[in-house]
Scaffold this motif. Structure first.
Motif, PDB file in Angstrom:
ATOM      1  N   GLN A 271      24.486   7.932  13.239  1.00 34.46           N
ATOM      2  CA  GLN A 271      23.886   9.444  12.918  1.00 34.46           C
ATOM      3  C   GLN A 271      25.009  10.341  13.264  1.00 34.46           C
ATOM      4  OE1 GLN A 271      21.182  10.031  11.518  1.00 34.46           O
ATOM      5  NE2 GLN A 271      21.867  12.075  11.606  1.00 34.46           N
ATOM      6  N   TYR A 272      25.549   9.789  14.448  1.00 34.04           N
ATOM      7  CA  TYR A 272      26.712  10.639  15.028  1.00 34.04           C
ATOM      8  C   TYR A 272      27.659  11.008  13.918  1.00 34.04           C
ATOM      9  CZ  TYR A 272      30.360  12.124  18.356  1.00 34.04           C
ATOM     10  OH  TYR A 272      31.459  12.788  19.093  1.00 34.04           O
ATOM     11  N   ASP A 275      26.464  12.919  10.861  1.00 40.72           N
ATOM     12  CA  ASP A 275      26.372  14.619  11.292  1.00 40.72           C
ATOM     13  C   ASP A 275      27.737  15.122  11.250  1.00 40.72           C
ATOM     14  OD1 ASP A 275      23.607  14.545  11.699  1.00 40.72           O
ATOM     15  OD2 ASP A 275      23.988  14.620  13.824  1.00 40.72           O
ATOM     16  N   HIS A 276      28.597  14.418  11.522  1.00 40.31           N
ATOM     17  CA  HIS A 276      30.016  14.919  11.618  1.00 40.31           C
ATOM     18  C   HIS A 276      30.676  14.970  10.314  1.00 40.31           C
ATOM     19  CE1 HIS A 276      29.407  14.904  16.101  1.00 40.31           C
ATOM     20  NE2 HIS A 276      30.244  15.747  16.100  1.00 40.31           N
ATOM     21  N   LYS A 279      29.403  18.025   8.544  1.00 39.78           N
ATOM     22  CA  LYS A 279      30.241  19.192   9.037  1.00 39.78           C
ATOM     23  C   LYS A 279      31.560  19.101   8.865  1.00 39.78           C
ATOM     24  CE  LYS A 279      26.706  21.745  10.969  1.00 39.78           C
ATOM     25  NZ  LYS A 279      25.730  21.331  10.172  1.00 39.78           N
TER      26      LYS A 279
END
Lengths: 318, 528
Positions: A271-272, A275-276, A279
């Motif tokens: 997930q980390y 998310d990045h 972005k």
């Protein structure tokens, strides 16, 4: 022994080169994606001024190559840098996430690997009889279901209806080991069901393959019990393909579980990373990519070494 | 009936009606004695906040990239965070009016160009420092300076001067604006010590809860601020925001009691969630709306007949029924609805009319397909809505080609770039702010490329107009212009739909933002 050491050294050198290539690929990939980190952070509320200010703050006005080499220089010195989006220290954030990921993967592996291999052995012992068909049928059914669906089934029946385990697998720093196990029970169960069939089928196929050899017939003629033949004579010779599949699945447990993490709200690496990526936070994506690649390459290397050690013909080449 | 019963029971609780009369009247209204009694206890409990406990909120709209810096907040979880550890100068009350927060009172000069905010005395930040007017000025400066990256920059641009005068902050404007206090309720403008210039993402403010755990994209944990200046909030000892982006997981967490309230119940499954025992679905009409936007300066959308053809070719009722499942209201091709102050309700509702659509389409002289770009992330159900639009258009002889774009990068590559696409607006507290954000010809986010000199003049005139009747009339005229000439096709206003456990007391509806304007955690409590 020296043969293995040279092999190991060669493999390590190649791995380092591979990692470098991976980092360049990831960097190029994130550069190609539309929009940049400033745009993604501000989203719909981006004004040209705010964008320009944010870009300058993040150092995005520098050319891509100098950003890449700046990052590479940091990595060589063991500095992963800080996230562009929220300025947190990447090593810090990844440390926790990586621990969580490895914890979940190991929990699933500790259950799944022995279970898969023993089920495979059982299936061989009862080849083409009902236990074999039952084992193959169930595990194949689980691998055919998408993992999110297995997750939802477990949430509905085990968490909501029975209330045995929590549906939200958030882990806290203050949790004891037992509490952690309780929290990850459902995601670990989901992962176990997902990886079981692959390893079980490979174990079954590899052993059955060996079972056709002449020395197995000899063992049978000697009057050894069926279990002894499978466990002592067939399994060691079938170890190489099994280990390969096990390692592939272990790698999957570390790098490929983002869907399960999302469903169970588990704070792991997947997930980390996602998310990045959304972005365009390149330093974090790079760091995650490198860690994932390291796991993949490392586990495959271990698989190779084990199969070499397990096979005297490769261990002592003529 | 139950509405009036509730009113009655509230009267009893507040002492305006005695118990016996209540029972008589309630039974006369058809309620059983037992039921009336329960109602009475419920209301009595509602009146008395229960202290203590750990209140948990499950929310989507959180990412591991979130920062605590309120300037970069752009999704639900950062919005909630700001309301836990911080306060604004003024905020929007449940009835849509302004409520004082760190400003004790505010006022303006007669020309609405100079505004004064009297800052509350004796308020302490979580780090022990006392709030001063200088902190307020510093905050405003940080969000409006040349080098700011704040999402509030758009609303701050009109500010010319800021200074401290004793215990007040004096704000001088370039152009008069009767709505300035509403602009100060922008959720980015959380007051921080020294304006957050030293450490913008410290999470230190004057809010009801102190930040204890900050794990972006996972959870945010808070402990009660014992020193809170506000007497009636922060009932639970601890609150926690759990980031649960997956819809099914969020509902399951509410159902299995791991969280007490969830933000955003997908309309598709509201009927299922309603069946869960011990859970209530709350829906609050708001100002958010789902839109199809055309660039009025780009062919073929620069032709008003074509725009009108598309406006007549959309079936708004069908959208509300099938996309929002009834949890919303009809749009009328302007960004304003009855949730706004100064709204005139005498507009004629535009409805689906294939004949008129065909007429205007023919008159526009356009032929060939019209490309509509969409992505599921532009609003929930956008792809389905686009297909419904495509079908209703084809009945009017208009060919629409739906082009699906990836969610990823939609806001940077499609929205505000492509001439016809789907999007959403969260709404703003005032008409002025909504129009100046997206319909003024010079606005950064003028996503319909709307350029109408009369409209711009009226907007500025309304801003300086302190006479309510005249102001309302100007806004009505502006609404008409957008309705008839604008590039906005607005089929629906969406409700906030949230799930709340029956263990939670103190829930009210607030039209401004989701979850009681982001303050559900500090205003609700766990029933004993």
């Amino acid at each position: 022994m020296s043969y293995i050491l040279t092999l190991l050294a060669k493999r390590l050198a190649i791995s380092a080169l591979l990692l470098l290539a991976v980092s360049a690929l990831i960097f190029a990939g994130t550069e190609i994606l539309p929009g940049d980190v400033a745009q993604s952070v501000l989203g719909q509320s981006a004004t040209p001024e705010a964008l320009a200010n944010l870009r300058r703050d993040m150092g995005l006005d520098e050319p891509a190559l100098s950003r890449y080499f700046g990052w590479l220089g940091g990595i060589v010195q063991g500095d992963l840098g800080t996230a562009l989006t929220n300025g947190t220290d990447i090593a810090d954030a990844i440390g926790k996430r990586l621990y969580n990921t490895v914890f979940l993967a190991s929990t699933a592996a500790v259950v799944a690997v022995p279970l898969a291999i023993s089920l495979g052995l059982l299936a061989v012992l009862y080849k083409n009889r009902w236990p074999d068909k039952l084992i193959s049928g169930t595990t194949l059914a689980f691998i055919s279901l998408p993992e999110f669906f297995i997750g939802y089934l477990l949430i509905y029946f085990v968490a909501v209806q029975l209330g045995w385990f929590p549906s939200v697998a958030t882990v806290y720093d203050s949790m004891t080991f037992a509490e952690r196990l309780n929290a990850v029970a459902l995601p670990a169960a989901t992962l176990t069901l997902v990886v079981l069939a692959h390893m079980m089928r490979m174990t079954r196929a590899a052993i059955l393959n060996v079972m056709q050899s002449a020395y197995i017939e000899t063992a049978e003629l000697k009057g050894l019990s069926a279990f002894r033949i499978v466990a002592k004579h067939a399994l060691p010779n079938a170890i190489a393909p099994i280990v390969n599949v096990v390692m592939l699945n272990l790698a999957y447990l570390v790098v490929g579980v983002v869907v399960v993490e999302v469903i169970f709200v588990y704070p792991g690496m997947g997930q980390y990373l996602v998310d990045h990526v959304s972005k365009r936070d390149v330093p974090v994506v790079q760091a995650c990519g490198l860690i994932f690649a390291t796991f993949y390459i490392g586990l495959n290397m271990i698989a190779d070494i084990i199969s070499i050690v397990a096979n005297p013909r490769i261990r002592h080449p003529r | 009936m139950s509405d009036s019963l509730e009113k009655l029971s509230k009267l009893v609780v507040s002492g305006k009606l005695d118990r016996r009369t209540f029972m008589k009247r309630a039974v006369a209204m058809g309620a059983s004695v037992a039921f009336s009694n329960t109602l009475l206890t419920q209301s009595a409990m509602a009146a008395e906040p229960v202290k203590g406990g750990l209140l948990k909120l499950g929310s989507s709209g959180g990412e591991s990239t979130n920062s605590l810096d309120p300037a970069t907040a752009a999704s639900a979880v950062p919005l909630f965070n700001g309301h836990q550890w911080g306060d604004l100068l003024v905020d929007i009350a449940d009835d849509g009016s302004l409520e004082n927060r760190l400003a004790e009172e505010f006022g303006s000069s007669a020309d609405a160009k100079t505004w004064t905010f009297k800052i509350r005395q004796g308020v302490e930040f979580h780090n022990g420092k006392t709030l001063t007017p200088a902190d307020v000025v510093a905050t405003l400066e940080r969000h409006s300076g040349e080098d700011t990256k704040s999402g509030a920059l758009g609303v701050m641009r009109n500010i010319d001067t800021m200074k401290v005068d004793g215990d007040t902050v004096v704000v001088g404007l370039k152009d008069a604006n009767a709505d300035l206090p509403f602009l100060m309720s922008d959720y980015h403008l959380v007051i921080q010590p020294n304006g957050g210039k030293d450490d913008p993402a410290a999470g230190i403010g004057t809010g009801p809860y102190k930040m204890m755990v900050n794990e972006p994209g996972i959870r945010h944990g808070y402990e009660k601020n014992a020193n809170d200046w506000h007497g009636n909030r922060g009932h639970a000892d601890q609150v926690e925001i759990l980031v649960i982006n997956d819809d099914t997981a969020r509902v399951a967490a509410l159902q299995s009691g791991q969280v007490h309230m969830i933000e955003r119940v997908p309309p598709k499954i509201v009927e299922l969630v309603k069946r869960i025992p011990n859970v209530e679905v709350k829906s609050t009409p708001g100002r958010g709306h789902y839109v199809f936007i055309m660039h009025t300066n780009t062919a073929p959308f620069d032709n008003n007949d074509l725009r009108l053809a598309l406006k007549y070719a959309i079936d708004r009722q069908e959208m509300v029924d099938k996309i929002l499942f009834g949890y919303g209201s009809l749009g009328n091709d302007m960004p304003i609805n009855s949730a706004y102050p100064y709204f005139s309700d005498d507009f004629e509702q535009r409805s689906y009319d294939p004949d008129k659509a065909a007429f205007h389409f023919k008159k526009s002289g356009h032929s060939g397909p019209i490309v509509l770009r969409t992505a599921e992330g532009s609003f929930p159900g956008a792809v389905d809505a686009s297909q419904l639009f495509q079908q209703s258009c084809s009945k009017a002889g208009i060919q629409v080609e739906v082009k699906r774009e990836p969610d990823d990068g939609y806001w940077s590559e499609v929205w505000n770039k492509q001439p016809f696409c789907t999007s959403f607006w969260g709404g703003r507290p005032t008409q002025d702010q909504m129009y100046s954000t997206a319909y003024l010809s010079s606005a950064d986010w003028n996503d319909t490329r709307f350029n109408n000199a009369d409209f711009d003049k009226m907007l500025l005139a309304a801003r300086a107009e302190l006479d309510d009747v005249k102001r309302k009339q100007i806004y009505a005229d502006m609404g008409t212009i957008v309705h008839n000439d604008g590039g906005l096709i607005c089929p629906m206003f969406n409700d906030w739909v949230e799930g709340v456990s029956n263990d939670v007391g103190g829930w009210t509806a607030n039209p401004n933002q989701t979850m009681m304007n982001g303050q559900a955690l500090s205003r609700c409590w766990l029933k004993a």
